[in-house]
Design a protein around this motif. Structure first.
Motif, PDB file in Angstrom:
ATOM      1  N   LEU B  45       0.827  -1.194   0.000  1.00 46.07           N
ATOM      2  CA  LEU B  45       0.000   0.000   0.000  1.00 46.07           C
ATOM      3  C   LEU B  45       0.866   1.251   0.000  1.00 46.07           C
ATOM      4  CD1 LEU B  45      -2.878   1.186   0.212  1.00 46.07           C
ATOM      5  CD2 LEU B  45      -2.629   1.030   2.701  1.00 46.07           C
ATOM      6  N   ILE B  46       0.593   2.147  -0.942  1.00 42.34           N
ATOM      7  CA  ILE B  46       1.354   3.393  -1.038  1.00 42.34           C
ATOM      8  C   ILE B  46       0.626   4.495  -0.256  1.00 42.34           C
ATOM      9  CG2 ILE B  46       2.382   5.087  -2.612  1.00 42.34           C
ATOM     10  CD1 ILE B  46       2.171   2.950  -4.833  1.00 42.34           C
ATOM     11  N   TYR B  47      -0.584   4.772  -0.656  1.00 43.72           N
ATOM     12  CA  TYR B  47      -1.442   5.753  -0.007  1.00 43.72           C
ATOM     13  C   TYR B  47      -2.876   5.271  -0.121  1.00 43.72           C
ATOM     14  CZ  TYR B  47       1.679   9.822   0.699  1.00 43.72           C
ATOM     15  OH  TYR B  47       2.645  10.702   1.138  1.00 43.72           O
ATOM     16  N   TYR B  48      -3.702   5.774   0.789  1.00 47.39           N
ATOM     17  CA  TYR B  48      -5.117   5.515   0.656  1.00 47.39           C
ATOM     18  C   TYR B  48      -5.922   6.741   1.082  1.00 47.39           C
ATOM     19  CZ  TYR B  48      -5.319   4.550   5.736  1.00 47.39           C
ATOM     20  OH  TYR B  48      -5.256   4.635   7.104  1.00 47.39           O
ATOM     21  N   SER B  49      -7.182   6.726   0.691  1.00 44.85           N
ATOM     22  CA  SER B  49      -8.101   7.799   1.033  1.00 44.85           C
ATOM     23  C   SER B  49      -9.371   7.155   1.554  1.00 44.85           C
ATOM     24  CB  SER B  49      -8.405   8.653  -0.205  1.00 44.85           C
ATOM     25  OG  SER B  49      -9.450   9.562   0.064  1.00 44.85           O
TER      26      SER B  49
END
Lengths: 111, 112
Positions: B45-49
């Motif tokens: 996972l790099i980024y999440y929203s």
């Protein structure tokens, strides 16, 4: 630190036999798990899930088993078919929003 | 077709160049994610929203920025590409009462 581990990078099985894919996790707080299937040049697709309140969940030829004390889950495919040849990822829900994935196991079903 | 759409599908960059990977979903999902897949490393996972207006770092955020433009769109930006960012990038979304994610078909990025 790999919290979700799939220790077998690959597995070969004869058509019609059982395929067993394994997954181990380290965090006892994980309480929801998924298996995904991925074909080359495609995104992963959802296969089956299991909650920690269960120890087994079935969907057709696919069954997932959860052993919480051992922090281990497995995916059984019976009978295996050539179309099942793909990479399989297990994933654990961390918190509310995000899944942590294992490294994947490449399954090859031999005709 | 309903689902998650990623553009471009393939991209080659030179070291130091910048680019933005685009992702859009039409399932009215609240949460969106960017993962990268590397051999032997699985999906990281790099980024999440979690919802429109929020973004959070994942396992491997260094070298990346994200923008949740609206509920449908979540973009990933590489400001100064490095060879270590050569990977396949997957965008995903998740609805509140839905098992797991719906993934896009991926962007294969090569940085030379």
């Amino acid at each position: 630190d790999q919290q979700v581990k799939q220790n077998s990078p690959s597995l070969s099985v004869q058509e019609g036999r059982i395929s067993i894919l394994n997954c181990d996790y380290t965090n006892s707080m994980f309480d929801y798990f998924l298996w995904y299937k991925k074909y080359p040049a495609e995104g992963p697709t959802f296969l089956i899930s299991i909650s920690s309140i269960k120890d087994k969940n079935e969907d057709g030829r696919f069954t997932v088993f959860l052993n919480k004390s051992a922090k281990h889950l497995s995916l059984h495919i019976v009978p295996s078919q050539p179309g099942d040849s793909a990479v399989y990822f297990c994933a654990a829900l961390s918190g509310t929003y995000k899944y942590i994935f294992g490294t994947g196991t490449r399954l090859k079903v031999l005709a | 077709n309903a689902g998650v759409t990623q553009t471009p599908k393939f991209q080659v960059l030179k070291t130091g160049q910048s680019m933005t990977l685009q992702c859009a979903q039409d399932m009215n999902h609240n949460s969106m994610y960017w993962y990268r897949q590397d051999p032997g490393m699985g999906l990281r996972l790099i980024y999440y929203s979690a919802s429109e207006g929020t973004t959070d770092k994942g396992e491997v955020p260094n070298g990346y920025n994200v923008s949740r433009l609206n509920k449908r769109e979540f973009s990933l930006r590489l400001e100064s590409a490095a060879p270590s960012q050569t990977s396949v990038y997957f965008c995903a979304s998740r609805g509140e009462w839905v098992d797991g994610y719906t993934f896009g078909s991926g962007t294969r990025l090569t940085v030379v």
